[in-house]
Scaffold this motif. Sequence first.
Motif, PDB file in Angstrom:
ATOM      1  N   GLY A 107       3.925  19.286  48.309  1.00 43.93           N
ATOM      2  CA  GLY A 107       3.083  18.168  47.746  1.00 43.93           C
ATOM      3  C   GLY A 107       3.676  17.182  47.128  1.00 43.93           C
ATOM      4  N   LEU A 108       4.720  17.565  46.151  1.00 49.69           N
ATOM      5  CA  LEU A 108       5.324  16.877  45.155  1.00 49.69           C
ATOM      6  C   LEU A 108       6.075  15.441  45.940  1.00 49.69           C
ATOM      7  CD1 LEU A 108       6.815  19.405  42.736  1.00 49.69           C
ATOM      8  CD2 LEU A 108       5.086  17.731  42.197  1.00 49.69           C
ATOM      9  N   ARG A 110       5.141  14.610  48.815  1.00 47.18           N
ATOM     10  CA  ARG A 110       4.183  13.669  49.473  1.00 47.18           C
ATOM     11  C   ARG A 110       3.877  12.631  48.406  1.00 47.18           C
ATOM     12  NH1 ARG A 110      -0.758  16.768  51.987  1.00 47.18           N
ATOM     13  NH2 ARG A 110      -1.558  14.437  52.174  1.00 47.18           N
ATOM     14  N   GLU A 111       3.519  12.896  47.284  1.00 44.10           N
ATOM     15  CA  GLU A 111       3.340  12.079  46.243  1.00 44.10           C
ATOM     16  C   GLU A 111       4.351  10.742  46.103  1.00 44.10           C
ATOM     17  OE1 GLU A 111       2.208  13.732  42.384  1.00 44.10           O
ATOM     18  OE2 GLU A 111       2.872  11.700  41.427  1.00 44.10           O
ATOM     19  N   TYR A 113       6.755   9.925  48.328  1.00 45.38           N
ATOM     20  CA  TYR A 113       6.596   9.216  49.466  1.00 45.38           C
ATOM     21  C   TYR A 113       5.447   8.053  49.341  1.00 45.38           C
ATOM     22  CZ  TYR A 113       5.113   7.207  53.835  1.00 45.38           C
ATOM     23  OH  TYR A 113       4.539   6.414  54.526  1.00 45.38           O
ATOM     24  N   LEU A 115       3.654   6.956  47.036  1.00 45.07           N
ATOM     25  CA  LEU A 115       3.940   5.990  45.526  1.00 45.07           C
ATOM     26  C   LEU A 115       5.169   5.371  45.686  1.00 45.07           C
ATOM     27  CD1 LEU A 115       1.955   8.001  42.899  1.00 45.07           C
ATOM     28  CD2 LEU A 115       0.986   6.409  44.413  1.00 45.07           C
ATOM     29  N   LEU A 116       6.302   5.647  46.197  1.00 42.28           N
ATOM     30  CA  LEU A 116       7.531   5.013  45.961  1.00 42.28           C
ATOM     31  C   LEU A 116       8.232   4.643  47.293  1.00 42.28           C
ATOM     32  CD1 LEU A 116       8.345   6.993  42.863  1.00 42.28           C
ATOM     33  CD2 LEU A 116       9.250   4.557  43.107  1.00 42.28           C
ATOM     34  N   VAL A 129      -0.749  10.717  50.209  1.00 39.82           N
ATOM     35  CA  VAL A 129      -1.693  11.748  49.545  1.00 39.82           C
ATOM     36  C   VAL A 129      -2.665  11.202  48.872  1.00 39.82           C
ATOM     37  CG1 VAL A 129       0.024  12.133  47.642  1.00 39.82           C
ATOM     38  CG2 VAL A 129      -1.530  13.986  48.250  1.00 39.82           C
ATOM     39  N   PHE A 130      -2.728  10.056  48.173  1.00 35.79           N
ATOM     40  CA  PHE A 130      -3.491   9.348  47.237  1.00 35.79           C
ATOM     41  C   PHE A 130      -4.187   8.240  48.009  1.00 35.79           C
ATOM     42  CE2 PHE A 130      -0.970  10.787  43.282  1.00 35.79           C
ATOM     43  CZ  PHE A 130      -1.648  11.969  43.462  1.00 35.79           C
TER      44      PHE A 130
ATOM     45  N   PRO B  60      -6.815  14.602  48.262  1.00 35.66           N
ATOM     46  CA  PRO B  60      -7.133  13.847  47.219  1.00 35.66           C
ATOM     47  C   PRO B  60      -6.991  12.574  47.338  1.00 35.66           C
ATOM     48  CG  PRO B  60      -5.006  14.948  47.090  1.00 35.66           C
ATOM     49  CD  PRO B  60      -5.444  15.376  48.449  1.00 35.66           C
ATOM     50  N   GLY B  61      -7.105  11.961  46.219  1.00 33.26           N
ATOM     51  CA  GLY B  61      -7.097  10.456  46.113  1.00 33.26           C
ATOM     52  C   GLY B  61      -8.017   9.427  45.851  1.00 33.26           C
ATOM     53  N   TYR B  62      -9.391  10.161  45.662  1.00 34.38           N
ATOM     54  CA  TYR B  62     -10.473   9.355  45.456  1.00 34.38           C
ATOM     55  C   TYR B  62     -10.695   8.958  44.272  1.00 34.38           C
ATOM     56  CZ  TYR B  62     -11.961  10.827  50.222  1.00 34.38           C
ATOM     57  OH  TYR B  62     -11.923  10.779  51.667  1.00 34.38           O
ATOM     58  N   HIS B  64      -7.791   7.969  42.363  1.00 31.97           N
ATOM     59  CA  HIS B  64      -6.589   7.587  41.972  1.00 31.97           C
ATOM     60  C   HIS B  64      -6.825   6.052  41.355  1.00 31.97           C
ATOM     61  CE1 HIS B  64      -2.375   6.923  42.016  1.00 31.97           C
ATOM     62  NE2 HIS B  64      -2.470   5.817  42.506  1.00 31.97           N
ATOM     63  N   TYR B 353      -2.422  19.316  40.231  1.00 33.31           N
ATOM     64  CA  TYR B 353      -1.771  18.850  41.322  1.00 33.31           C
ATOM     65  C   TYR B 353      -1.068  20.053  42.032  1.00 33.31           C
ATOM     66  CZ  TYR B 353       0.609  16.059  44.777  1.00 33.31           C
ATOM     67  OH  TYR B 353       0.869  15.427  46.276  1.00 33.31           O
ATOM     68  N   ASN B 354      -0.286  20.821  41.337  1.00 31.26           N
ATOM     69  CA  ASN B 354       0.218  21.888  41.882  1.00 31.26           C
ATOM     70  C   ASN B 354      -0.647  22.959  42.118  1.00 31.26           C
ATOM     71  OD1 ASN B 354       3.340  21.319  41.959  1.00 31.26           O
ATOM     72  ND2 ASN B 354       2.758  20.542  39.637  1.00 31.26           N
ATOM     73  N   TRP B 357      -2.776  22.843  45.754  1.00 36.00           N
ATOM     74  CA  TRP B 357      -2.066  23.222  47.333  1.00 36.00           C
ATOM     75  C   TRP B 357      -2.279  24.587  47.432  1.00 36.00           C
ATOM     76  CZ3 TRP B 357      -2.149  19.049  49.542  1.00 36.00           C
ATOM     77  CH2 TRP B 357      -2.036  17.666  48.912  1.00 36.00           C
ATOM     78  N   ASP B 386      -5.388  13.285  40.668  1.00 31.75           N
ATOM     79  CA  ASP B 386      -5.008  11.861  41.567  1.00 31.75           C
ATOM     80  C   ASP B 386      -4.458  10.989  40.367  1.00 31.75           C
ATOM     81  OD1 ASP B 386      -6.615  12.716  43.486  1.00 31.75           O
ATOM     82  OD2 ASP B 386      -8.353  11.715  43.159  1.00 31.75           O
TER      83      ASP B 386
END
Lengths: 153, 387
Positions: A107-108, A110-111, A113, A115-116, A129-130, B60-62, B64, B353-354, B357, B386
């Motif tokens: 997950g981390l 993906r975040e 990727y 945003l940066l 992801v977002f 997720p992301g709605y 953000h 966030y962790n 999953w 988000d």
Amino acid sequence: MDSAALVEGIIRKHPGAQLREGSDTPAVKVSAEVLVSVLESLRDDPEFGFDMLFDHTAIDWMEQGRFELIYRLFSTEQGHSAMVAADVPRDNPVAPTVSGLWRSALGLEREVYDLLGVLYDGHPDLRRVFLEDDWKGHPLRKDYQDDYMLERP
Amino acid sequence: MAVKVKTLEELLKPPAEAASALSTQEYYVNMGPQHPISHGSLRFVVRLDGETAKEVMPVPGYVHRGIEKMCEHLSYRQMVHLSDRMDYFSALMGNWAVSKTVEHAAGIELNDRIEIIRTIMAELQRVQSHVLWWAVLGMDMGAATAFLYGFREREIIGEIFEETIGARLTMNYIQPGGVMYDIQPGFVAKVKKLISYLRPVIDEYDTLLSGNVILQERLRNVGVLDPKLALSMGCTGPVLRASGVPLDLRKVQPYGAYAKADFNVAVGSKGDSWDRYYVRVQEMRESLRIVEQLLDGIPEGPHMVMKPAVRIKVPEGMFYGQLETSRGILGLTLVSDGKGAGPIRAHFRSPNYNNLWVISALAPGWRVADTIAILSSLDLVIPEIDR
């Protein structure tokens, strides 16, 4: 282990690692090539026993043309934590995935990727992801622009 | 060598044709983003075989809002006002996480009064958060009475917050260098009254819901989270403690006034949904114990050690601070260039966030209704996922 002993211990076992200066937590810097092997030994070596990848993010150092990847490790057995940093070039931001070592990286990474825009080689499910899949650009980069951004004085 | 980036569409394989007229066929079904069980705007893509979930993919992301990007344009004081928009049930802990990191970075020393007020407020917030979670879990399991009971107690705690802080939900109270307002004159007496009211109420919760055979059947042995897997997935908070790992920063790395209080860390043994449920019920009792012990020891003194107009100077470097919110460990990484009024990079280590999953690891094989039970026992707050 206290901070100084922790950094010393890591550098003793991994001669390629250096002290990462300017961090308030014990921190070392390694090259991206040995990142996975260093992290794997930090996880499996009972002296360190880092069973959690606590946090992962990246910092955009635009002037220096690099992304600094930050891995925060924590050991529930020993109660100590450390930070491992590695640089990837900004024009070809490809890093090895550590999702084979800790599942939280799935997950981390993906975040990061999303945003940066750091690409993780070997990540089984590298998706945004977002933001939406067809989003242009990566917002946390310092040179990110889009039509709706507010100009700040 | 190019790294392949996927899209959600590519993952959704077309359903296989049914083998015969009598056999079932797999389908992709969306749960959310607008659905009561998602407790906010969270979408799940579920691959279903009849009533059984084969695969659960969180999307997720709605909500953000780019809080980390916004922080790059704000000063250290202004950052506090975004922190309560993440986990709004732990608004004060969000404020505290920012303040704690900034104070640590700028070398601001606090007095005992501030630390004790912060700890009391944070623990009241933890009770409020867990009360609301209990109410919503009841609702998800079909017990509407629990929902109403939970909201009743939430209001009473909210009134105490409102009197001192001026807000009930997105509270901005803890700020770098102290707390925004001093506690109201009748605060201690009112909180004491609240504790004596809440203790029997939590026992009532036990008789109403915990002892209910339907709830036990719905939660026991459902969604067992192995401690090794929980650590590997970076779980924290009640989700991790329910699996038997006693990681609680209030005990392990005491901050605020937690070292002054005597309390136990609630730990589960099995890691099923029931353990995650009962750990939180016990945490409510422990939080009340902490508040009770600290109430009489609030020393006199100023409620802030620096005036709000003073610009906070943070030296160049990277700083990290973390604390235990209602849902796990919230960490904040700040990178400062030593020149600006705010950070050049801020990153929140979000507990939700962790924890999110975990659902894709636990849900496969369970029925849709059990998926909802597991989800409810994880107690996710979407705006913090988000950010």
